[in-house]
Design a protein around this motif. Structure first.
Motif, PDB file in Angstrom:
ATOM      1  N   ASN A 180       0.809  -1.214   0.000  1.00 54.46           N
ATOM      2  CA  ASN A 180       0.000   0.000   0.000  1.00 54.46           C
ATOM      3  C   ASN A 180       0.847   1.271   0.000  1.00 54.46           C
ATOM      4  OD1 ASN A 180      -1.582  -2.011   2.252  1.00 54.46           O
ATOM      5  ND2 ASN A 180      -2.764  -1.342   0.467  1.00 54.46           N
ATOM      6  N   LEU A 181       2.156   1.128   0.084  1.00 54.22           N
ATOM      7  CA  LEU A 181       3.017   2.289   0.313  1.00 54.22           C
ATOM      8  C   LEU A 181       3.704   2.897  -0.909  1.00 54.22           C
ATOM      9  CD1 LEU A 181       4.787   1.312   3.676  1.00 54.22           C
ATOM     10  CD2 LEU A 181       2.627   2.541   3.311  1.00 54.22           C
ATOM     11  N   PRO A 182       3.764   2.251  -2.075  1.00 51.96           N
ATOM     12  CA  PRO A 182       4.494   2.869  -3.180  1.00 51.96           C
ATOM     13  C   PRO A 182       4.023   4.267  -3.566  1.00 51.96           C
ATOM     14  CG  PRO A 182       4.180   0.555  -3.656  1.00 51.96           C
ATOM     15  CD  PRO A 182       3.393   0.855  -2.411  1.00 51.96           C
ATOM     16  N   LEU A 183       2.745   4.579  -3.377  1.00 51.76           N
ATOM     17  CA  LEU A 183       2.272   5.912  -3.738  1.00 51.76           C
ATOM     18  C   LEU A 183       2.859   7.003  -2.847  1.00 51.76           C
ATOM     19  CD1 LEU A 183      -1.402   6.405  -2.545  1.00 51.76           C
ATOM     20  CD2 LEU A 183      -0.212   4.241  -2.235  1.00 51.76           C
ATOM     21  N   TYR A 184       3.510   6.619  -1.755  1.00 51.71           N
ATOM     22  CA  TYR A 184       4.155   7.591  -0.878  1.00 51.71           C
ATOM     23  C   TYR A 184       5.671   7.619  -1.073  1.00 51.71           C
ATOM     24  CZ  TYR A 184      -0.365   6.536   1.146  1.00 51.71           C
ATOM     25  OH  TYR A 184      -1.706   6.300   1.311  1.00 51.71           O
ATOM     26  N   ALA A 185       6.186   6.826  -1.997  1.00 49.31           N
ATOM     27  CA  ALA A 185       7.639   6.708  -2.183  1.00 49.31           C
ATOM     28  C   ALA A 185       8.268   8.031  -2.589  1.00 49.31           C
ATOM     29  CB  ALA A 185       7.949   5.626  -3.213  1.00 49.31           C
ATOM     30  N   ALA A 186       7.618   8.768  -3.469  1.00 46.25           N
ATOM     31  CA  ALA A 186       8.181  10.045  -3.916  1.00 46.25           C
ATOM     32  C   ALA A 186       8.293  11.023  -2.753  1.00 46.25           C
ATOM     33  CB  ALA A 186       7.324  10.634  -5.038  1.00 46.25           C
ATOM     34  N   ALA A 187       7.291  11.047  -1.884  1.00 47.33           N
ATOM     35  CA  ALA A 187       7.326  11.942  -0.727  1.00 47.33           C
ATOM     36  C   ALA A 187       8.433  11.533   0.239  1.00 47.33           C
ATOM     37  CB  ALA A 187       5.971  11.937  -0.021  1.00 47.33           C
ATOM     38  N   VAL A 188       8.617  10.229   0.429  1.00 45.81           N
ATOM     39  CA  VAL A 188       9.696   9.742   1.287  1.00 45.81           C
ATOM     40  C   VAL A 188      11.051  10.141   0.706  1.00 45.81           C
ATOM     41  CG1 VAL A 188      10.851   7.662   2.135  1.00 45.81           C
ATOM     42  CG2 VAL A 188       8.361   7.842   2.272  1.00 45.81           C
ATOM     43  N   GLN A 189      11.174  10.018  -0.606  1.00 46.58           N
ATOM     44  CA  GLN A 189      12.439  10.384  -1.234  1.00 46.58           C
ATOM     45  C   GLN A 189      12.732  11.879  -1.099  1.00 46.58           C
ATOM     46  OE1 GLN A 189      13.166   9.902  -5.664  1.00 46.58           O
ATOM     47  NE2 GLN A 189      14.550   8.362  -4.790  1.00 46.58           N
ATOM     48  N   ARG A 190      11.705  12.707  -1.296  1.00 51.91           N
ATOM     49  CA  ARG A 190      11.903  14.151  -1.146  1.00 51.91           C
ATOM     50  C   ARG A 190      12.340  14.503   0.272  1.00 51.91           C
ATOM     51  NH1 ARG A 190       7.126  14.369  -4.284  1.00 51.91           N
ATOM     52  NH2 ARG A 190       5.872  14.670  -2.395  1.00 51.91           N
ATOM     53  N   ALA A 191      11.774  13.799   1.239  1.00 55.01           N
ATOM     54  CA  ALA A 191      12.043  14.128   2.639  1.00 55.01           C
ATOM     55  C   ALA A 191      13.384  13.600   3.131  1.00 55.01           C
ATOM     56  CB  ALA A 191      10.923  13.584   3.523  1.00 55.01           C
ATOM     57  N   THR A 192      13.878  12.517   2.540  1.00 51.32           N
ATOM     58  CA  THR A 192      15.089  11.867   3.056  1.00 51.32           C
ATOM     59  C   THR A 192      16.285  11.961   2.119  1.00 51.32           C
ATOM     60  OG1 THR A 192      14.548   9.708   2.092  1.00 51.32           O
ATOM     61  CG2 THR A 192      13.679  10.199   4.302  1.00 51.32           C
ATOM     62  N   GLY A 193      16.033  12.185   0.826  1.00 52.85           N
ATOM     63  CA  GLY A 193      17.121  12.217  -0.145  1.00 52.85           C
ATOM     64  C   GLY A 193      17.708  10.853  -0.453  1.00 52.85           C
ATOM     65  N   ARG A 194      17.049   9.783  -0.003  1.00 45.24           N
ATOM     66  CA  ARG A 194      17.547   8.430  -0.243  1.00 45.24           C
ATOM     67  C   ARG A 194      16.832   7.770  -1.423  1.00 45.24           C
ATOM     68  NH1 ARG A 194      19.706  10.954   4.102  1.00 45.24           N
ATOM     69  NH2 ARG A 194      21.016   9.568   5.374  1.00 45.24           N
ATOM     70  N   HIS A 195      17.476   6.764  -2.009  1.00 44.66           N
ATOM     71  CA  HIS A 195      16.786   5.900  -2.945  1.00 44.66           C
ATOM     72  C   HIS A 195      15.701   5.152  -2.178  1.00 44.66           C
ATOM     73  CE1 HIS A 195      19.961   6.773  -5.764  1.00 44.66           C
ATOM     74  NE2 HIS A 195      19.456   5.940  -6.663  1.00 44.66           N
ATOM     75  N   VAL A 196      14.533   5.003  -2.788  1.00 44.28           N
ATOM     76  CA  VAL A 196      13.408   4.346  -2.133  1.00 44.28           C
ATOM     77  C   VAL A 196      12.939   3.178  -3.005  1.00 44.28           C
ATOM     78  CG1 VAL A 196      11.080   4.606  -1.207  1.00 44.28           C
ATOM     79  CG2 VAL A 196      12.708   6.504  -1.038  1.00 44.28           C
ATOM     80  N   PHE A 197      12.969   2.002  -2.438  1.00 43.95           N
ATOM     81  CA  PHE A 197      12.540   0.784  -3.111  1.00 43.95           C
ATOM     82  C   PHE A 197      11.199   0.326  -2.538  1.00 43.95           C
ATOM     83  CE2 PHE A 197      17.082   1.054  -3.465  1.00 43.95           C
ATOM     84  CZ  PHE A 197      17.399   0.543  -4.720  1.00 43.95           C
ATOM     85  N   ASP A 198      10.422  -0.371  -3.363  1.00 39.26           N
ATOM     86  CA  ASP A 198       9.125  -0.876  -2.903  1.00 39.26           C
ATOM     87  C   ASP A 198       8.676  -2.001  -3.825  1.00 39.26           C
ATOM     88  OD1 ASP A 198       8.095   0.358  -5.257  1.00 39.26           O
ATOM     89  OD2 ASP A 198       7.653   2.212  -4.167  1.00 39.26           O
ATOM     90  N   PHE A 199       7.433  -2.420  -3.707  1.00 41.06           N
ATOM     91  CA  PHE A 199       6.911  -3.486  -4.555  1.00 41.06           C
ATOM     92  C   PHE A 199       7.027  -3.137  -6.034  1.00 41.06           C
ATOM     93  CE2 PHE A 199       4.772  -6.056  -1.285  1.00 41.06           C
ATOM     94  CZ  PHE A 199       4.746  -7.305  -1.900  1.00 41.06           C
ATOM     95  N   LEU A 200       6.729  -1.898  -6.388  1.00 38.63           N
ATOM     96  CA  LEU A 200       6.690  -1.534  -7.800  1.00 38.63           C
ATOM     97  C   LEU A 200       8.077  -1.494  -8.433  1.00 38.63           C
ATOM     98  CD1 LEU A 200       3.848   1.136  -7.945  1.00 38.63           C
ATOM     99  CD2 LEU A 200       3.716  -1.345  -8.211  1.00 38.63           C
TER     100      LEU A 200
END
Length: 245
Positions: free
Chosen positions: A206-226
């Protein structure tokens, strides 16, 4: 145009990825594994009605393995090129399903952990945000990451009110903005507490739709199901190349 022959088990054709759904009543907005708009290619869903959020995440019940295998075989018969699921805790069934099928199986986003680790400096660690930290046991993690080379720092959403209401308690309504805030807050806290984190993995489908926001906030690469599904799909449907030389 060529000759086409009937595939005995197929009711429709052209599906790239088969997705096993657990029985739940969560909304699936775009970006969720359960929403077909999350993909740039056709996907096919199959619900396993005796696998629930409670039995899988809260209880870790593995007795439904035969049902999971049967559903995966059905999707394979329909012609999909690879099989995934909509819950990271479906990792419980990874070995059984992979052994029973002739196509790639990737039931959990957690399977990316060895790859992520290999991309990072030896001194780096990995942040994991999951649906229920208590149920993300060392035993379960070992199915995906049997020989850890990078430390994991895990944050759970089991006590996040908006996430719990919509996903774990299945109330039928999702406040996406509120859940995004909770996910980002946990990601930022992880990075503040462990600045050596080099990448973040979102376990829950349920979390991939928030990946971009996590990346903006942390500056890290973000991996998920997609990221995992797109990677495997791309390997199974290679394109030809043209252009100047």
């Amino acid at each position: 145009m060529g000759i086409y022959r009937v595939r005995p088990d197929a009711q429709s054709y052209g599906h790239e990825i088969g997705i096993l759904l657990i029985a739940c009543s969560n909304p699936f907005p775009p970006g969720d594994v359960g929403n077909a708009w999350s993909y740039n290619y056709p996907v096919l869903y199959e619900t396993i009605y005796d696998v629930t959020i409670d039995s899988l995440i809260n209880e870790g019940d593995r007795s439904m393995a035969p049902s999971v295998v049967a559903a995966a075989k059905k999707l394979q018969g329909m012609g999909v090129k690879a099989i995934t699921s909509d819950c990271g805790y479906m990792l419980y069934f990874q070995e059984e399903v992979a052994a029973a099928l002739d196509i790639p199986v990737m039931l959990s986003s957690l399977l990316q952990l060895p790859f992520i680790a290999a991309t990072l400096a030896p001194s780096a660690s990995i942040g994991v945000i999951c649906a229920n930290k208590d149920r993300l046991t060392p035993e379960l993690l070992s199915y995906a990451y049997p020989h850890p080379t990078r430390e994991l720092h895990v944050a759970g959403l089991q006590d996040a009110p908006a996430f719990r209401y919509a996903i774990l308690d299945e109330k039928g309504e999702l406040d996406s903005d509120a859940v995004e805030k909770e996910v980002v807050e946990r990601a930022v806290k992880l990075v503040e507490e462990h600045p050596e984190i080099g990448a973040i993995l979102l376990e829950c489908s349920n979390l991939p739709l928030y990946a971009a926001a996590v990346q903006r906030a942390t500056g890290r690469h973000v991996f998920d199901f997609l990221t995992m599904i797109d990677f495997v799909q791309g390997a199974g449907r290679r394109r030809t190349y043209q252009g100047g030389y």
